[in-house]
Design an enzyme around this catalytic site. Structure first.
Site, PDB file in Angstrom:
ATOM      1  CG  ASP A 166      -1.780  -0.634   8.087  1.00 42.52           C
ATOM      2  OD1 ASP A 166      -2.658   0.224   7.861  1.00 42.52           O
ATOM      3  OD2 ASP A 166      -1.623  -1.645   7.384  1.00 42.52           O
ATOM      4  N   GLY A 197       5.803  -2.256   3.717  1.00 43.83           N
ATOM      5  CA  GLY A 197       5.494  -2.907   4.992  1.00 43.83           C
ATOM      6  C   GLY A 197       6.114  -4.295   5.068  1.00 43.83           C
ATOM      7  CG  ASP A 198       4.079  -7.374   7.219  1.00 41.96           C
ATOM      8  OD1 ASP A 198       3.464  -6.768   6.311  1.00 41.96           O
ATOM      9  OD2 ASP A 198       3.520  -8.127   8.029  1.00 41.96           O
ATOM     10  CG  HIS A 207      -8.483   2.915  -0.277  1.00 44.95           C
ATOM     11  ND1 HIS A 207      -9.524   2.042  -0.107  1.00 44.95           N
ATOM     12  CD2 HIS A 207      -7.367   2.167  -0.447  1.00 44.95           C
ATOM     13  CE1 HIS A 207      -9.059   0.800  -0.187  1.00 44.95           C
ATOM     14  NE2 HIS A 207      -7.763   0.845  -0.391  1.00 44.95           N
ATOM     15  NE  ARG A 264     -16.464  15.387  18.642  1.00 43.71           N
ATOM     16  CZ  ARG A 264     -17.004  14.606  19.575  1.00 43.71           C
ATOM     17  NH1 ARG A 264     -18.221  14.871  20.049  1.00 43.71           N
ATOM     18  NH2 ARG A 264     -16.370  13.564  20.043  1.00 43.71           N
ATOM     19  CB  THR A 276       2.599   0.445   6.168  1.00 44.02           C
ATOM     20  OG1 THR A 276       1.232   0.184   6.546  1.00 44.02           O
ATOM     21  CG2 THR A 276       3.488   0.113   7.358  1.00 44.02           C
ATOM     22  CG  ASP A 328       1.441  -3.065  10.372  1.00 40.38           C
ATOM     23  OD1 ASP A 328       2.294  -2.386   9.762  1.00 40.38           O
ATOM     24  OD2 ASP A 328       0.684  -3.862   9.801  1.00 40.38           O
ATOM     25  N   GLY A 360       0.839  -1.209   0.000  1.00 40.96           N
ATOM     26  CA  GLY A 360       0.000   0.000   0.000  1.00 40.96           C
ATOM     27  C   GLY A 360       0.869   1.253   0.000  1.00 40.96           C
ATOM     28  NE  ARG A 367      -2.230  -4.517  -0.927  1.00 39.33           N
ATOM     29  CZ  ARG A 367      -1.782  -3.824   0.114  1.00 39.33           C
ATOM     30  NH1 ARG A 367      -0.631  -4.137   0.652  1.00 39.33           N
ATOM     31  NH2 ARG A 367      -2.470  -2.815   0.607  1.00 39.33           N
ATOM     32  CB  SER A 368       4.391  -8.339  -7.053  1.00 38.60           C
ATOM     33  OG  SER A 368       4.750  -9.249  -8.057  1.00 38.60           O
ATOM     34  N   GLY A 406      -6.090   0.307   9.074  1.00 33.96           N
ATOM     35  CA  GLY A 406      -5.035  -0.146   9.988  1.00 33.96           C
ATOM     36  C   GLY A 406      -4.799  -1.642   9.930  1.00 33.96           C
ATOM     37  NE  ARG A 407      -2.527  -5.066   5.768  1.00 29.98           N
ATOM     38  CZ  ARG A 407      -2.942  -5.395   4.557  1.00 29.98           C
ATOM     39  NH1 ARG A 407      -3.706  -6.442   4.388  1.00 29.98           N
ATOM     40  NH2 ARG A 407      -2.610  -4.681   3.506  1.00 29.98           N
TER      41      ARG A 407
HETATM   42  O1  F6P Z   1      -1.708  -1.609   4.705  1.00 31.90           O
HETATM   43  C1  F6P Z   1      -2.269  -0.376   4.354  1.00 31.90           C
HETATM   44  C2  F6P Z   1      -3.746  -0.539   4.123  1.00 31.90           C
HETATM   45  O2  F6P Z   1      -4.280   0.716   3.756  1.00 31.90           O
HETATM   46  C3  F6P Z   1      -4.535  -1.137   5.288  1.00 31.90           C
HETATM   47  O3  F6P Z   1      -4.822  -0.187   6.285  1.00 31.90           O
HETATM   48  C4  F6P Z   1      -5.753  -1.661   4.580  1.00 31.90           C
HETATM   49  O4  F6P Z   1      -6.343  -2.731   5.277  1.00 31.90           O
HETATM   50  C5  F6P Z   1      -5.187  -2.150   3.261  1.00 31.90           C
HETATM   51  O5  F6P Z   1      -3.970  -1.439   3.056  1.00 31.90           O
HETATM   52  C6  F6P Z   1      -6.067  -1.930   2.076  1.00 31.90           C
HETATM   53  O6  F6P Z   1      -5.460  -2.510   0.990  1.00 31.90           O
HETATM   54  P1  F6P Z   1      -5.913  -2.290  -0.518  1.00 31.90           P
HETATM   55  O7  F6P Z   1      -5.560  -0.883  -0.904  1.00 31.90           O
HETATM   56  O8  F6P Z   1      -5.154  -3.303  -1.283  1.00 31.90           O
HETATM   57  O9  F6P Z   1      -7.395  -2.485  -0.534  1.00 31.90           O
END
Ligand code: F6P
Length: 323
Positions: free
Chosen positions: A132, A106-107, A254, A159, A130, A134, A15, A76-77, A175-176
């Site tokens: 997240d 990320g990881d 997003h 609000r 990332t 994380d 991402g 994401r390959s 945030g996954r």
């Molecule tokens: O890892 C970043 C992130 O935005 C997460 O918070 C979310 O769950 C995921 O990517 C969404 O992925 P995609 O853009 O592939 O739908």
């Protein structure tokens, strides 16, 4: 001792995250200062498989670092998970005479680089990118601060309308399976309850509190997408304990990932880009450039490949304000 590094490749994968462009700029600038050529690898590991490289000019990059997303593009390959894909990537490295790779992501990105290091000796350094937050081994990941600021802005807007109508809002943040975005944005917005993947008790706190809610004000619940319950399930639980409320659901999605990077993420990108490039020049490999206690830190990639759990102070704040 002069470095053997003449040509570095840089990619962003997984991402996108605000601040990635600042990191690419910092790598371009540092490499240029050391007379090292820098090539951008487009679409992450996909570009490595397809030999899709472009030269990067630090002057051009400087003008782009305020932009969100990643100018290198990302993916994401799936193909890179196969031996075939990895062998093609190896050919690209050889054909372009790349001496090192800097990978931002990320990881999943770091797992990709570890897989590549099994079939190639190419030195590499990772930069945590990332929203997240994380990744272990760094105080913050690139993009987290910007995503939280975006979420805060959206929740503040919600609000206004929630208070005007005396409504309950269930706001889902990204945030996954990490609660960082939820906790930081929820606390910053004075949420009435925050539901995070790290706790099973928070739902009881919410249901107890909302049972006595008298519809005389706004009631804001921030919940993380990785929570064990989804927004629809939480909404139906709420209605069961308090049938009279006027409830709306807002999924921020997003929106949180796009937008201009905050000054903090730009600075983090600059710091990590410089640290990663210097590490490569100094002969380091297989490490992640991060900041720990706000100090530049290199940690072995293998040691950061575990989930960054919510730290004790943040957990305490959550308990203090939201049960
Ligand atoms: O890892 C970043 C992130 O935005 C997460 O918070 C979310 O769950 C995921 O990517 C969404 O992925 P995609 O853009 O592939 O739908």
């Amino acid at each position: 001792m002069a470095s053997d590094i003449k040509h570095i490749g840089i990619l962003t994968s997984g991402g996108d995250a605000p601040g990635m462009n600042a990191a690419v700029f910092a790598v371009a600038k540092t490499a240029n200062n050391h007379g090292i050529k820098l090539s951008g690898i487009r679409k992450g590991f996909e570009g490595l498989i397809d030999n899709d490289l472009l030269p990067l000019d630090p002057n051009e990059m400087q003008r782009l670092m305020h932009q969100g997303g990643t100018i290198l593009k990302t993916a994401r390959s799936e193909r890179f998970m196969s031996v075939q894909g990895q062998n093609k990537a190896l050919r690209t490295i050889e054909q372009n005479k790349l001496d090192a790779i800097i990978a931002i992501g990320g990881d999943g990105t770091f797992r990709g680089m570890l897989a590549l290091s099994k079939i190639s000796n190419i030195p590499f350094i990772g930069i945590p990118g990332t929203i997240d937050n994380d990744i272990a081994g760094t105080d913050y990941t690139l993009g987290f601060d910007s995503a939280v600021n975006t979420a805060v802005k959206c929740i503040d807007n919600i609000r206004d309308t929630a208070e005007s109508h005396n409504r309950v809002f269930l706001v889902e943040v990204m945030g996954r399976d990490s609660g960082y975005i939820g906790i930081h944005s929820g606390l910053s917005c004075g949420a009435d309850a925050i539901l995070v993947p790290e706790s099973n008790e928070d739902i009881n706190y919410l249901l107890h509190k909302i049972k006595h809610y008298n519809s005389e004000d706004a009631f804001i619940v921030v919940m993380c997408e990785g929570d064990e319950l989804n927004v629809e399930q939480v909404s139906s639980k709420i209605r069961k304990v308090n049938a009279h409320i006027d409830l709306r659901i807002a999924k921020l999605g997003h929106i949180q990932r796009g937008g201009k990077p905050s000054a903090q993420d730009r600075m983090l990108g600059i710091r990590l880009g410089v640290l990663a490039t210097k590490a490569i020049i100094n002969g380091e490999s297989g490490k992640m450039a991060g900041v720990c206690n706000n100090k530049p830190t290199l940690r072995p990639i293998k040691s950061v490949m575990k989930k960054q759990s919510v730290d004790a102070e943040t957990q305490d704040l959550l308990t203090l304000f939201c049960g």
